[in-house]
Design an enzyme around this catalytic site. Structure first.
Site, mmCIF file in Angstrom:
data_model
loop_
_atom_site.group_PDB
_atom_site.id
_atom_site.type_symbol
_atom_site.label_atom_id
_atom_site.label_comp_id
_atom_site.label_asym_id
_atom_site.label_seq_id
_atom_site.Cartn_x
_atom_site.Cartn_y
_atom_site.Cartn_z
ATOM 1 N N VAL A 311 -1.973 -2.877 -7.477
ATOM 2 C CA VAL A 311 -2.845 -1.833 -7.045
ATOM 3 C C VAL A 311 -3.905 -1.459 -8.005
ATOM 4 O O VAL A 311 -3.475 -1.475 -8.974
ATOM 5 C CB VAL A 311 -2.159 -0.334 -6.840
ATOM 6 C CG1 VAL A 311 -1.419 -0.735 -5.442
ATOM 7 C CG2 VAL A 311 -1.192 0.010 -7.722
ATOM 8 N N ASP A 312 -5.245 -1.189 -7.503
ATOM 9 C CA ASP A 312 -6.248 -0.804 -8.830
ATOM 10 C C ASP A 312 -5.820 0.787 -8.875
ATOM 11 O O ASP A 312 -5.131 1.294 -8.040
ATOM 12 C CB ASP A 312 -7.578 -0.817 -7.951
ATOM 13 C CG ASP A 312 -8.795 -0.277 -9.004
ATOM 14 O OD1 ASP A 312 -8.527 -0.783 -10.088
ATOM 15 O OD2 ASP A 312 -9.736 0.113 -8.359
ATOM 16 N N LYS A 313 -6.332 1.261 -9.837
ATOM 17 C CA LYS A 313 -6.161 2.574 -10.118
ATOM 18 C C LYS A 313 -7.285 3.399 -9.647
ATOM 19 O O LYS A 313 -6.752 4.500 -8.639
ATOM 20 C CB LYS A 313 -6.348 2.886 -11.734
ATOM 21 C CG LYS A 313 -6.058 4.265 -11.895
ATOM 22 C CD LYS A 313 -6.064 4.401 -13.679
ATOM 23 C CE LYS A 313 -7.440 4.212 -14.084
ATOM 24 N NZ LYS A 313 -8.211 5.515 -13.860
ATOM 25 N N VAL A 512 -4.185 -4.219 -3.486
ATOM 26 C CA VAL A 512 -4.757 -3.064 -2.889
ATOM 27 C C VAL A 512 -6.008 -2.851 -3.656
ATOM 28 O O VAL A 512 -5.793 -2.511 -4.896
ATOM 29 C CB VAL A 512 -3.921 -1.938 -2.791
ATOM 30 C CG1 VAL A 512 -4.559 -0.857 -1.983
ATOM 31 C CG2 VAL A 512 -2.633 -2.426 -1.981
#
Length: 651
Positions: A311-313, A512
């Site tokens: 996942v990206d932050k 994501v």
């Protein structure tokens, strides 16, 4: 009268006519003892029920496709030739009933698509010449002002230019709680006004609306074949001729034509052929109802194998709306206002997401700034701007080093301390002097930790954060959300390399993200997941799996649904194969006639369809409606006395 005509021409017309002729045949034979007339009625029943089957079989043969229709046609014609009129009528009648039931139940599995089409608005009320005019939704012109009143459907995609109200967006995002809309908020065609009055500037009409793109994507996805389905199709192309050869050999060896014809009937792989597509259609339909778009059967299967989620932050685990938290003054002759002034001056020409909170803070504190003469982004380091013949740097320590700005260590220490608190620091330098450090912080989504927990519950081994932010900030977010692995300070190509590394280790990876910098990793991952895709036409069309809303809990829900769908596919294959095996055994050991074989065959088809229809029910563990956002508690006080910090998120 119209309903009667529709039913006569509908899917049940042929079975009804054939059934009536079969009843007439039994009546003529049993009551009037008119054997010839009874036989003719039974032959007529077989012709009525079997004519369409034979036509489809011939058409398939023309394109060199040997399928179920050919097996039934040969069996029925053979039965008539040898005088087994009842067997011929029973086989074709039961096959026709099975076809009608399949059609009816398959339409049920496509109910999600039908519901999406049903919510498409027909009319719109627009302002033309100062008057309210009701027109077809397709006749609205981009840029026109559309009025959305209480209880009405929003007819177009657009932006609110006046008014306030709440909109039910369940048809787009799957969220059951209405969303408050005010000026500059986006609205989508097919959603429903639950309160208030809105004036909307139309931006998308007809096929250009988000709803139309969703319908198009669901149509394509439900027709797309999974790898398992492609294998079953190839298997059926070889299996069907093999059954015909087996029947021929059995008939010649035993001298029993009835045995050969019965083998043709019970060998029909109908349940096997339909077992996969019906599950895919139901699974993708269920997902669409919940605001989850899956690109096709292949991606549905791949989603069931996911064991690592990357996942990206920013914008994924966090709200993506950072605020200024600190201004640390370090240079002589500078104060808070001047440090903020130079930071805002440089960021005024930047498109970076962190520019906005700095500019907003400057506006709120009355700090004046103008546009810079020139701005140049430095990938992974920050920006360099020219303003009033002075060079302004805003970025990390590596940016200062690149441009020869000497730091005595105070800026690095301040940045490190701020990063430990979960904030994103940016050093500000004017010409060759360090002026100070500004810091911003984002808000962790309220459902981020729950998403990670649910992902683990669905069988995901690791949740990995891939972010371009500094490690301290990333680790603070990871601690708050329960992330298993943190990889910080990554450029877009680094995220791509991280995904490839996970894949080389044997993992099936879902990525994501919601930004352009995530695009390479999204394309490389086994499944690319786009967040908040309702507002992005590109995401709807290109993502393997698109979450229409911003509810993170839709992700574990999507993976759980994919696993349920694949489980149903396997169950259906087992049911189909066991049915054929049991019937074959029954034929060779006695007791199974041609009619009984067709009855059991059609029953197995219905069983696999009904089994797949279970997917249309919402899973007991599916995400509940999203809760209202809760403002985080204030963080600990800043360690820099001269830099008072406003309220910031708890990490």
């Amino acid at each position: 009268m119209q309903k009667l005509r529709a039913s006569i021409r509908g899917r049940w017309a042929v079975p009804a006519a054939a059934g009536a002729l079969i009843v007439l045949s039994f009546a003529l034979d049993g009551l009037a003892e008119l054997t010839l007339a009874a036989n003719l009625a039974m032959i007529a029943a077989a012709v009525v029920a079997g004519w369409g089957i034979v036509v489809k079989a011939v058409r398939a043969l023309v394109v060199k496709d040997i399928g179920i229709d050919l097996l039934v046609s040969v069996a029925a014609i053979g039965a008539i030739i040898i005088g087994n009129y009842w067997e011929a009528a029973a086989v074709t009648f039961l096959f026709a009933i099975g076809g009608a039931l399949e059609s009816a139940t398959l339409n049920r599995t496509r109910s999600a698509l039908a519901e999406l089409v049903a919510v498409a608005p027909d009319v719109a009320v627009v302002l033309r010449g100062g008057r309210q005019v009701e027109v077809s939704a397709a006749d609205v012109t981009p840029g026109e002002t559309v009025l959305v009143k209480h209880g009405a459907k929003v007819p177009v995609d657009g932006v609110v230019i006046d008014g306030a109200g709440s909109i039910d967006e369940a048809s787009i995002t799957g969220e059951s709680i209405p969303v408050e809309k005010t000026e500059r908020d986006r609205v989508f065609a097919g959603t429903i006004s639950r309160s208030g009055f809105l004036q909307v500037r139309a931006t998308g009409i007809g096929a250009d609306t988000t709803l139309a793109r969703i319908i198009h994507r669901v149509e394509e996805a439900q027709d797309a074949k999974a790898k398992t389905q492609s294998f079953i199709d190839r298997f059926a192309r070889w299996y069907t001729p093999a059954v015909m050869v087996l029947a021929l050999v059995a008939g010649i060896a035993s001298g029993d034509v009835v045995l050969a014809l019965t083998l043709l009937v019970i060998g029909c792989p109908g349940a096997l052929v339909i077992s996969i597509p019906v599950a895919i259609v139901a699974g993708i339909g269920r997902a669409a109802k919940d605001g989850i778009l899956i690109k096709g059967g292949e991606f549905l299967e791949a989603s069931a194998r996911i064991d690592v989620v990357a996942v990206d932050k920013t914008g994924t685990l966090t709200e993506g709306r950072p605020q200024l938290t600190d201004v640390v003054v370090l240079g002589e002759g500078f104060d808070r206002a001047s440090v903020l002034h130079w930071a805002a001056r440089a960021e005024a020409g930047s498109e970076h997401p962190l520019a906005r909170p700095i500019l907003e803070a400057a506006d709120s504190e009355g700090v004046a700034y103008a546009l810079p003469e020139r701005v140049e982004p430095v990938v992974g380091k920050g920006i360099v701007a020219a303003a009033d013949s002075r060079r302004v740097l805003v970025g990390n320590a590596a940016l200062l080093e690149q441009f020869g700005v000497v730091d005595d260590g105070s800026a690095a220490r301040a940045a490190e301390e701020l990063a430990r608190l979960g904030r994103t620091p940016m050093i500000v330098a004017v010409d060759a002097e360090v002026a100070g450090v500004v810091a911003v912080a984002d808000t962790v989504r309220t459902d981020a930790r729950e998403m990670v927990e649910q992902l683990h519950a669905t069988g995901i081994e690791r949740v990995v954060m891939l972010t371009g932010d500094v490690r301290f900030v990333a680790e603070a977010i990871a601690d708050a959300t329960g992330i298993d692995d943190v990889r910080a300070g990554l450029l877009p190509e680094d995220k791509l390399d991280a995904v490839r590394e996970l894949q080389r280790a044997g993992h099936t990876v879902a990525m994501v993200g919601d930004g352009v910098n995530d695009a390479p990793a999204l394309a490389t991952a086994d499944i690319g997941v786009a967040m908040g895709a309702a507002g992005s036409a590109v995401a709807v069309e290109t993502a393997d799996l698109a979450l229409m809303g911003d509810n993170l809990l839709r992700l574990p829900e999507a993976i759980a649904l994919a696993k349920r769908t694949v489980a149903v596919m396997r169950q259906n294959i087992v049911i189909a194969l066991l049915t054929v095996a049991a019937l074959l055994a029954g034929v060779f050991f006695g007791g199974v006639t041609m009619a009984v074989g067709m009855l059991v065959h059609e029953a197995s088809v219905l069983v696999v369809i009904v089994n797949a229809m279970r997917l249309l029910r919402r899973s007991p563990g599916a995400a509940a409606p999203r809760r209202a956002a809760v403002r985080p508690a204030p963080a600990a006080a800043s360690p820099f006395a001269e830099a008072p910090s406003p309220e910031r998120p708890t990490r």
